[in-house]
Design a protein around this motif. Structure first.
Motif, PDB file in Angstrom:
ATOM      1  N   THR A 257       0.839  -1.197   0.000  1.00 28.94           N
ATOM      2  CA  THR A 257       0.000   0.000   0.000  1.00 28.94           C
ATOM      3  C   THR A 257       0.878   1.253   0.000  1.00 28.94           C
ATOM      4  O   THR A 257       1.849   1.345   0.750  1.00 28.94           O
ATOM      5  CB  THR A 257      -0.918   0.004   1.230  1.00 28.94           C
ATOM      6  N   TYR A 258       0.516   2.203  -0.857  1.00 35.28           N
ATOM      7  CA  TYR A 258       1.257   3.460  -0.981  1.00 35.28           C
ATOM      8  C   TYR A 258       0.288   4.631  -0.874  1.00 35.28           C
ATOM      9  O   TYR A 258      -0.856   4.547  -1.331  1.00 35.28           O
ATOM     10  CB  TYR A 258       1.980   3.534  -2.331  1.00 35.28           C
ATOM     11  N   SER A 259       0.794   5.748  -0.331  1.00 42.38           N
ATOM     12  CA  SER A 259       0.000   6.981  -0.334  1.00 42.38           C
ATOM     13  C   SER A 259       0.275   7.805  -1.586  1.00 42.38           C
ATOM     14  O   SER A 259      -0.556   8.619  -1.993  1.00 42.38           O
ATOM     15  CB  SER A 259       0.305   7.809   0.912  1.00 42.38           C
ATOM     16  N   SER A 260       1.448   7.598  -2.196  1.00 51.77           N
ATOM     17  CA  SER A 260       1.746   8.219  -3.486  1.00 51.77           C
ATOM     18  C   SER A 260       2.728   7.316  -4.214  1.00 51.77           C
ATOM     19  O   SER A 260       3.408   6.485  -3.597  1.00 51.77           O
ATOM     20  CB  SER A 260       2.305   9.633  -3.326  1.00 51.77           C
ATOM     21  N   LEU A 261       2.809   7.467  -5.518  1.00 55.64           N
ATOM     22  CA  LEU A 261       3.577   6.536  -6.334  1.00 55.64           C
ATOM     23  C   LEU A 261       4.336   7.298  -7.414  1.00 55.64           C
ATOM     24  O   LEU A 261       3.747   8.098  -8.148  1.00 55.64           O
ATOM     25  CB  LEU A 261       2.617   5.528  -6.989  1.00 55.64           C
ATOM     26  N   ASP A 262       5.642   7.048  -7.505  1.00 60.52           N
ATOM     27  CA  ASP A 262       6.439   7.614  -8.595  1.00 60.52           C
ATOM     28  C   ASP A 262       6.271   6.766  -9.853  1.00 60.52           C
ATOM     29  O   ASP A 262       6.417   5.533  -9.806  1.00 60.52           O
ATOM     30  CB  ASP A 262       7.920   7.652  -8.215  1.00 60.52           C
ATOM     31  N   VAL A 263       5.984   7.441 -10.962  1.00 63.93           N
ATOM     32  CA  VAL A 263       5.824   6.767 -12.251  1.00 63.93           C
ATOM     33  C   VAL A 263       6.757   7.466 -13.232  1.00 63.93           C
ATOM     34  O   VAL A 263       6.543   8.618 -13.596  1.00 63.93           O
ATOM     35  CB  VAL A 263       4.369   6.833 -12.748  1.00 63.93           C
ATOM     36  N   ILE A 284      -7.397  13.783  -7.669  1.00 70.64           N
ATOM     37  CA  ILE A 284      -6.299  12.919  -8.103  1.00 70.64           C
ATOM     38  C   ILE A 284      -5.197  13.868  -8.557  1.00 70.64           C
ATOM     39  O   ILE A 284      -5.399  14.652  -9.490  1.00 70.64           O
ATOM     40  CB  ILE A 284      -6.719  11.992  -9.245  1.00 70.64           C
ATOM     41  N   VAL A 285      -4.048  13.831  -7.895  1.00 69.33           N
ATOM     42  CA  VAL A 285      -3.001  14.821  -8.118  1.00 69.33           C
ATOM     43  C   VAL A 285      -1.785  14.167  -8.766  1.00 69.33           C
ATOM     44  O   VAL A 285      -1.304  13.137  -8.285  1.00 69.33           O
ATOM     45  CB  VAL A 285      -2.577  15.503  -6.805  1.00 69.33           C
ATOM     46  N   ALA A 286      -1.299  14.761  -9.834  1.00 67.67           N
ATOM     47  CA  ALA A 286      -0.029  14.361 -10.447  1.00 67.67           C
ATOM     48  C   ALA A 286       0.908  15.559 -10.419  1.00 67.67           C
ATOM     49  O   ALA A 286       0.478  16.692 -10.679  1.00 67.67           O
ATOM     50  CB  ALA A 286      -0.224  13.893 -11.881  1.00 67.67           C
ATOM     51  N   SER A 287       2.186  15.316 -10.096  1.00 67.23           N
ATOM     52  CA  SER A 287       3.162  16.408 -10.060  1.00 67.23           C
ATOM     53  C   SER A 287       4.520  15.901 -10.511  1.00 67.23           C
ATOM     54  O   SER A 287       4.804  14.698 -10.443  1.00 67.23           O
ATOM     55  CB  SER A 287       3.253  17.009  -8.650  1.00 67.23           C
ATOM     56  N   THR A 288       5.341  16.829 -10.965  1.00 68.47           N
ATOM     57  CA  THR A 288       6.654  16.453 -11.492  1.00 68.47           C
ATOM     58  C   THR A 288       7.608  16.101 -10.361  1.00 68.47           C
ATOM     59  O   THR A 288       7.499  16.596  -9.236  1.00 68.47           O
ATOM     60  CB  THR A 288       7.254  17.584 -12.337  1.00 68.47           C
ATOM     61  N   ARG A 289       8.566  15.249 -10.691  1.00 63.97           N
ATOM     62  CA  ARG A 289       9.605  14.805  -9.756  1.00 63.97           C
ATOM     63  C   ARG A 289      10.979  15.233 -10.259  1.00 63.97           C
ATOM     64  O   ARG A 289      11.212  15.277 -11.485  1.00 63.97           O
ATOM     65  CB  ARG A 289       9.565  13.292  -9.615  1.00 63.97           C
ATOM     66  N   LEU A 314      -5.096  19.874  -0.876  1.00 62.23           N
ATOM     67  CA  LEU A 314      -4.662  18.801  -1.764  1.00 62.23           C
ATOM     68  C   LEU A 314      -3.461  18.093  -1.150  1.00 62.23           C
ATOM     69  O   LEU A 314      -2.639  18.717  -0.470  1.00 62.23           O
ATOM     70  CB  LEU A 314      -4.280  19.370  -3.133  1.00 62.23           C
ATOM     71  N   PRO A 315      -3.337  16.798  -1.356  1.00 60.79           N
ATOM     72  CA  PRO A 315      -2.202  16.069  -0.780  1.00 60.79           C
ATOM     73  C   PRO A 315      -0.889  16.478  -1.435  1.00 60.79           C
ATOM     74  O   PRO A 315      -0.785  16.552  -2.659  1.00 60.79           O
ATOM     75  CB  PRO A 315      -2.532  14.613  -1.074  1.00 60.79           C
ATOM     76  N   GLY A 316       0.102  16.765  -0.614  1.00 64.08           N
ATOM     77  CA  GLY A 316       1.421  17.075  -1.144  1.00 64.08           C
ATOM     78  C   GLY A 316       2.161  15.795  -1.497  1.00 64.08           C
ATOM     79  O   GLY A 316       1.834  14.705  -1.018  1.00 64.08           O
ATOM     80  N   GLY A 317       3.162  15.919  -2.335  1.00 65.63           N
ATOM     81  CA  GLY A 317       3.950  14.766  -2.734  1.00 65.63           C
ATOM     82  C   GLY A 317       5.428  15.062  -2.663  1.00 65.63           C
ATOM     83  O   GLY A 317       5.838  16.209  -2.430  1.00 65.63           O
ATOM     84  N   PRO A 318       6.239  14.053  -2.869  1.00 68.21           N
ATOM     85  CA  PRO A 318       7.688  14.262  -2.898  1.00 68.21           C
ATOM     86  C   PRO A 318       8.066  15.121  -4.101  1.00 68.21           C
ATOM     87  O   PRO A 318       7.346  15.166  -5.098  1.00 68.21           O
ATOM     88  CB  PRO A 318       8.244  12.842  -3.018  1.00 68.21           C
ATOM     89  N   THR A 319       9.179  15.798  -3.990  1.00 69.16           N
ATOM     90  CA  THR A 319       9.610  16.682  -5.083  1.00 69.16           C
ATOM     91  C   THR A 319      10.966  16.250  -5.638  1.00 69.16           C
ATOM     92  O   THR A 319      11.043  15.619  -6.682  1.00 69.16           O
ATOM     93  CB  THR A 319       9.643  18.138  -4.606  1.00 69.16           C
ATOM     94  N   ILE A 320      12.039  16.567  -4.916  1.00 72.74           N
ATOM     95  CA  ILE A 320      13.375  16.264  -5.453  1.00 72.74           C
ATOM     96  C   ILE A 320      14.051  15.110  -4.716  1.00 72.74           C
ATOM     97  O   ILE A 320      15.203  14.785  -5.001  1.00 72.74           O
ATOM     98  CB  ILE A 320      14.285  17.506  -5.395  1.00 72.74           C
ATOM     99  N   GLN A 321      13.354  14.464  -3.794  1.00 76.41           N
ATOM    100  CA  GLN A 321      13.971  13.439  -2.952  1.00 76.41           C
ATOM    101  C   GLN A 321      14.251  12.172  -3.763  1.00 76.41           C
ATOM    102  O   GLN A 321      13.319  11.469  -4.168  1.00 76.41           O
ATOM    103  CB  GLN A 321      13.059  13.112  -1.765  1.00 76.41           C
TER     104      GLN A 321
END
Length: 551
Positions: A257-263, A284-289, A314-321
């Motif tokens: 189970t994941y709260s967010s997923l890198d694609v 449903i949020v998509a953001s750049t990595r 809105l749920p935040g996500g990872p950025t440059i990690q």
């Protein structure tokens, strides 16, 4: 938007009369007992407004993205493509392995383009495959204008699937997007200039809140997520919900189970989502990595009993990690007990116990050649010849390419232009190490194959790195990321004869040379090893005017 197959089924009756002679000859190519699915597609230009600006898009049957393909393991797919553009066109089928049949792969090195005003019928089979795939236009930077769509290959009814049937099966095509037409982007690359940063992100061809998925409270849904973009890795998350990963590019996975997923570029994942929250509309949020500037977009997860927009941010996500992403990638494991396309468990193939016969190290690089920006693999920047490599190989046409024009190891010399082809032997078992000495994440795809991801880490790869390999339950997939200043290792059985494209999924890098072809060869001429050239194959370049095979 992506459509169903009702229209395609009707089109199929028309197609049968159009390509009857081809269908009569199909038993030579595919197993006659397996079902056939017929599609007739017309490719045109059309006006689209994905980011609110009018652009020239590439439509399939007037749809952007293109129609959904839904099939079952071993189905035969007969897709008649009419090219109404003003330039040659090809479609490729990312993840479909084209067993023994690289002529149908639809890339410049295997298949002659469809001329303007002409048509070509792809004859393919989803042989021993399940899972989530996609198709895309492979030539002339057409992918920046659309022409892509999702492919679902479902399990046969008698094959157990390791989760209950979902209430619905949704396709989620995410990707970055440029407001400029593909012709302008192509001109920039041809001029040696960089494209710059994308203008926005799309979900199923729409901008912010432009697409809605409706769910019933308490039900569980499958979302097939594919990054069809050109330049950036993306992270996706569902406001107030978690995702249970169940499939990656044809492999059932351990259900983490994941709260967010890198694609990453070109990758596909299937997740299950249960509508277990109060009745609202969720984002449903998509953001750049791994980008300095963060782009994001949203779609809507609409509960049928919605009382309006869900409260809260809105749920935040990872950025440059990078470490966060690397640890998540390592957590994706093969489900050893689940059946794949056949009833036997996936883990019955002990990939870690097979002796490796050859190690191939591939390093990407950027270079200026003849005053223009190029990209290379092991110091070689690929240039396309005037004749598809596979066609030239079949007719034994000299002067098109030479085997061995790319080395097994990185080069320390200056990069140069070459039609690069690596020769390998059928039934060898190879270790491939992708080495990324640059500061941006890479995404690599190999046509015709799935491979096991056995290791990835930061720093330089060395033989000692093998001590950390996962030789038991690494996931089998067809596209893999390599983090900045890092390496990724795969194991791959060379069990599919043909000419196969190895490429960057960063589309500008691919276009400017970060690709080559793997010639998997056997002296055998048996149909058990490879099919002959299709009778309906288009012939071009130095093969123009030849005959395929006697009717």
């Amino acid at each position: 938007m992506a459509g169903g197959n009702a229209g395609a089924a009707a089109d199929g009756r028309v197609l049968f009369s159009l390509v009857g002679v081809v269908v009569v000859l199909l038993p030579l190519l595919v197993a006659g007992e397996d079902p056939y699915r017929f599609f007739t597609w017309t490719v045109t230009y059309g006006d689209i407004y994905p980011l609110g600006v009018k652009q020239q898009g590439i439509l399939i049957n007037n749809q952007f993205p293109g129609p959904q393909i839904e099939a079952v393991t071993n189905d035969n797919l007969i897709i008649n493509v009419f090219n109404k553009l003003n330039e040659p066109f090809l479609l490729s089928w990312s993840g479909l392995q084209q067993r023994r049949n690289s002529f149908e792969d639809g890339v410049a090195g295997t298949t002659c383009p469809i001329p303007p005003g002409a048509n070509f019928t792809y004859i393919m089979q989803a042989k021993d495959q399940i899972g989530t795939y996609y198709y895309f236009p492979s030539l002339a930077f057409h992918k920046a204008a659309g022409g892509f769509g999702g492919i679902r290959v479902l399990s046969r009814p008698q094959i157990p699937v390791p989760f209950p049937p979902p209430a619905a099966d949704y396709t989620l095509l995410i990707g970055d997007w440029y407001k400029a037409n593909h012709t302008a982007l192509r001109y920039m690359l041809d001029s040696g200039k960089a494209l710059g940063f994308p203008d926005g992100l799309l979900i199923n061809g729409r901008g912010p809140n432009g697409y809605t998925f409706t769910v019933q409270p308490g039900m569980t849904y499958r979302f097939r997520i594919t990054n069809v973009g050109l330049a950036t890795s993306l992270n996706i998350r569902f406001q107030g919900h978690t995702m249970k990963l169940v499939e990656v590019e044809g492999s059932h996975t351990m259900q983490t189970t994941y709260s967010s997923l890198d694609v990453h570029l070109g990758q596909s994942y299937s997740v299950l989502l249960t509508a277990d929250q109060p009745g609202f509309d969720y984002a449903i949020v998509a953001s750049t990595r791994f980008t300095t500037k963060i782009l994001s977009t949203t779609a809507v997860l609409h509960y049928a009993n919605s009382a309006g927009k869900a409260p809260g941010p809105l749920p935040g996500g990872p950025t440059i990690q990078i470490d966060w992403s690397l640890n998540q990638a390592r957590s994706v494991r093969w489900n050893l007990t689940a059946s794949g396309p056949r009833p036997n468990p996936q883990g019955s193939y002990h990939y870690g116990m097979v002796p490796v016969t050859r190690t191939i190290r591939l390093a990407n690089s950027a270079a200026i050649i003849n005053g223009k920006q190029r990209y290379a693999v092991n110091g070689v920047s690929y240039v396309s010849p005037d004749t598809p490599l596979k066609v030239a190989d079949y007719y034994k046409i000299g002067g098109v390419f030479s085997v061995g024009t790319i080395a097994d190891n990185p080069s320390s010399g200056a990069a140069y232009l070459q039609t690069s082809v690596m020769g390998v032997n059928y039934r060898d078992y190879v270790e491939v190490v992708f080495e990324n000495n640059e500061d941006e994440v890479q995404s690599w795809h190999i046509d015709g194959y799935a491979f096991w991801v056995v290791g990835m880490d930061g720093g330089k790869w060395s033989p000692a790195s093998r001590q950390g390999y996962n030789l038991r339950d690494g996931v089998s997939r067809y596209t893999v990321q390599v983090y900045p200043r890092s390496w990724t290792a795969i194991y791959m059985p060379l069990d599919n004869v043909g000419m196969w494209n190895v490429r960057s999924e960063s589309w500008a890098r691919q276009y400017l040379g970060q690709q080559f072809y793997l010639r998997v060869w056997t002296p055998s001429t048996s149909l058990r090893d490879e099919y002959p050239i299709p009778k309906n194959a288009l012939l071009c370049g130095r093969a123009a005017g030849r005959r395929t095979r006697p009717l």
